[in-house]
Design an enzyme around this catalytic site. Structure first.
Site, short mmCIF file in Angstrom:
data_model
loop_
_atom_site.label_atom_id
_atom_site.label_comp_id
_atom_site.label_asym_id
_atom_site.label_seq_id
_atom_site.Cartn_x
_atom_site.Cartn_y
_atom_site.Cartn_z
N GLU A 88 -3.34 3.14 5.42
CA GLU A 88 -3.18 4.13 4.34
C GLU A 88 -4.05 5.36 4.58
OE1 GLU A 88 -0.68 3.76 2.62
OE2 GLU A 88 -0.42 1.63 2.99
N GLY B 86 0.84 -1.19 0.00
CA GLY B 86 0.00 0.00 0.00
C GLY B 86 0.87 1.24 0.00
N LEU C 203 6.63 2.06 4.90
CA LEU C 203 7.73 2.41 3.99
C LEU C 203 8.34 3.76 4.37
CD1 LEU C 203 6.03 1.31 0.65
CD2 LEU C 203 7.92 0.14 1.81
ZN ZN Z 1 2.73 3.70 5.97
#
Ligand code: ZN
Length: 176
Positions: free
Chosen positions: A147, A46, A105
């Site tokens: 997200e 995502g 990330l």
């Molecule tokens: Zn994230």
């Protein structure tokens, strides 16, 4: 298509409330395609627009559409689906919640134990500005919650009961 740079903390864009997308033009389509490519390259499951430095309400997700049962091994043949949702909102969430270990990330080398709703209904717009909704369960529901949090400047350690630096590399599935 081109790869975008994933921003990490302390970039302030990750803490901003993103603004609604109002134009559904070619630039948006290019942006969506770039985000999908960037997510796959990372690799992750995502990505939210603030993670590439844009404070806009747009997320992409690539995951298995149907929840895997505990016994079935994850295998390459199982079809994954890509969702690109503009101005997404969680309009319904199960009372039931579950703990899980997730990473981000934008926060490399960190994971945390976060409680999430086991089921959510997400409403938003597709790339053409048409209404769409997704009913998600299990890990897919977790990805959507993670997200959509990004669009409100919320990062998983804000919600985590425990955050740590794992010794081994984080599984791809956890990176969102
Ligand atoms: Zn994230």
């Amino acid at each position: 298509m081109s790869l975008r740079t994933i921003v990490t903390l302390p970039d302030p864009v990750l803490r901003r409330k993103a603004r609604a997308v109002t134009k559904f033009d070619k630039d948006l389509h290019t942006l969506i395609d770039d985000m999908v490519e960037t997510m796959r390259d990372a690799p992750g499951v995502g990505l939210a627009a603030p993670q590439i430095g844009l404070a806009e309400r747009l997320i992409v997700v690539e995951y298995y559409e149907h929840e895997m049962d505990e016994e079935s091994e994850e295998n390459e043949d199982m079809p994954k689906k890509v969702w690109a949702i503009i101005n997404p909102e969680i309009v319904k969430a199960s009372e039931e919640k579950v703990m899980g270990v997730e990473g981000c990330l934008s926060l490399p080398g960190l994971v945390g134990e976060v409680e999430r709703h086991t089921e959510v209904l997400v409403k938003g717009l597709n790339r053409h500005g048409k209404p769409m909704k997704v009913k998600a369960k299990g890990w897919l529901a977790r990805i959507f919650q993670h997200e959509i949090d990004h669009l409100n400047g919320i990062l998983f350690p804000d919600l985590a009961t425990r955050v740590w630096q794992p010794q081994q590399e984080v599984e791809q599935e956890q990176e969102v």
